[in-house]
Design an enzyme around this catalytic site. Structure first.
Site, short mmCIF file in Angstrom:
data_model
loop_
_atom_site.label_atom_id
_atom_site.label_comp_id
_atom_site.label_asym_id
_atom_site.label_seq_id
_atom_site.Cartn_x
_atom_site.Cartn_y
_atom_site.Cartn_z
N HIS A 194 0.69 -1.10 -0.03
CA HIS A 194 0.06 -0.09 -0.11
C HIS A 194 0.91 1.26 0.06
CE1 HIS A 194 -2.13 3.40 2.16
NE2 HIS A 194 -3.00 3.22 1.24
N SER A 195 0.65 2.17 -1.11
CA SER A 195 1.33 3.37 -1.10
C SER A 195 2.82 3.20 -1.05
CB SER A 195 0.89 4.29 0.31
OG SER A 195 1.20 5.67 -0.03
#
Length: 298
Positions: free
Chosen positions: A94-95
């Site tokens: 994520h990210s």
């Protein structure tokens, strides 16, 4: 609480399930709890061996003063991979975790079987996202801190955010929590320790992972971006320029699909991991990908 010693640092990790290896990489200022308290791990652990860990400086892993580029954290992954005797792993990041995952795929291709990116922003593609310094997701944070008597400024500045969070009083925290909600403020807990490190600067360095380097990644990549992602240009670059990449969308999410649409996020990740691991077979229980289109409307 299992820990792995990698060089001079100790890393907190969790592992469950059996089957092909999946490694979950959380985002900047988060920790492995984001996965533990979601439906993702239970959904995957019947078919995969799922490993999650706290990146350096995060959660219950050690926080050295330096070493927070995606290249350094990719090396951490490689050492953890060896320590836990993992096979070629599918990475879900994520990210910033996705940036680490892509850097690991580039530097340690024998350890990475594929990568699923969840709404990742790449410092090496900063020219594609000229509005990052005024990111929309920063605005609610600015407004909430202003009500607590603190000014974050109009442009994204993580070092300033970390320093301010480190000195917040309990009353100020309550004010901010009332504005943003408990889930949105839980990630503040480790900012004081990050304030003492170079993380705010180094995590946004290109560190060798520029546009040309990204296009050298040969493993299958899924750019799984949110319907209202602030990084549409990045999504388009990844899906149009990487040799083995495709795009997919999590509906009704802005950057934190795991929290904003957990069912949709888990469905998409599960589908792509199953497809990766079976060569496209045995995916009938999970719906096919959605259209490759990010909405520009809120």
């Amino acid at each position: 609480m299992p820990r792995a010693t990698l060089g001079n640092l100790k890393f907190h990790y969790q592992q469950t399930g059996s089957g092909p290896d999946v490694v979950l990489l959380h985002g900047f200022t988060s920790n492995l709890a984001m996965w533990m308290f979601s439906p993702l791990i239970p959904a995957l652990s019947n078919e995969f061996r799922v490993t999650s860990y706290d990146l350096r400086g995060h959660g219950m892993s050690d926080a050295p003063p330096t070493g927070y580029t995606s290249a350094a954290m990719a090396e951490d992954f490689a050492q953890l991979h060896d320590a836990l005797d993992l096979g070629p792993a599918y990475l879900v990041g994520h990210s910033f975790g996705g940036v680490v995952g892509m850097h690991a795929a580039l530097l340690y291709p024998e350890k990475v079987a594929g990568v699923i990116l969840s709404d990742s922003y790449f410092p090496g593609l900063a020219d594609l996202e000229p509005n990052m310094e005024q990111a929309e997701v920063w605005h609610p944070l600015v407004a909430a801190f202003r009500k607590a008597g603190e000014e974050l400024g109009d442009t994204v500045d993580f070092q300033r955010l970390f320093d301010i969070v480190a000195r917040l009083t309990k009353d100020q925290l309550k004010t901010i929590e009332a504005e943003m909600g408990t889930e949105s403020t839980r990630w503040f807990s480790q900012m004081p320790q990050l304030a003492k490190t170079s993380a705010a600067k180094e995590s946004f360095e290109v560190a060798g992972l520029d546009a040309a380097a990204l296009q050298q990644v040969q493993q299958p990549v899924v750019a799984l971006y949110d319907q209202y992602s602030p990084f549409q240009a990045t999504f388009e670059f990844l899906t149009n320029h990487l040799p083995n990449a495709e795009g997919d969308i999590v509906p009704e999410a802005r950057h934190l699909a795991l929290l904003e649409n957990p069912e949709g996020f888990v469905e998409r990740v599960h589908y792509h991991l199953r497809r990766f691991s079976t060569g496209g077979e045995n995916t009938t229980q999970v719906e096919a990908p959605m259209t490759k289109q990010i909405s520009t409307d809120a």
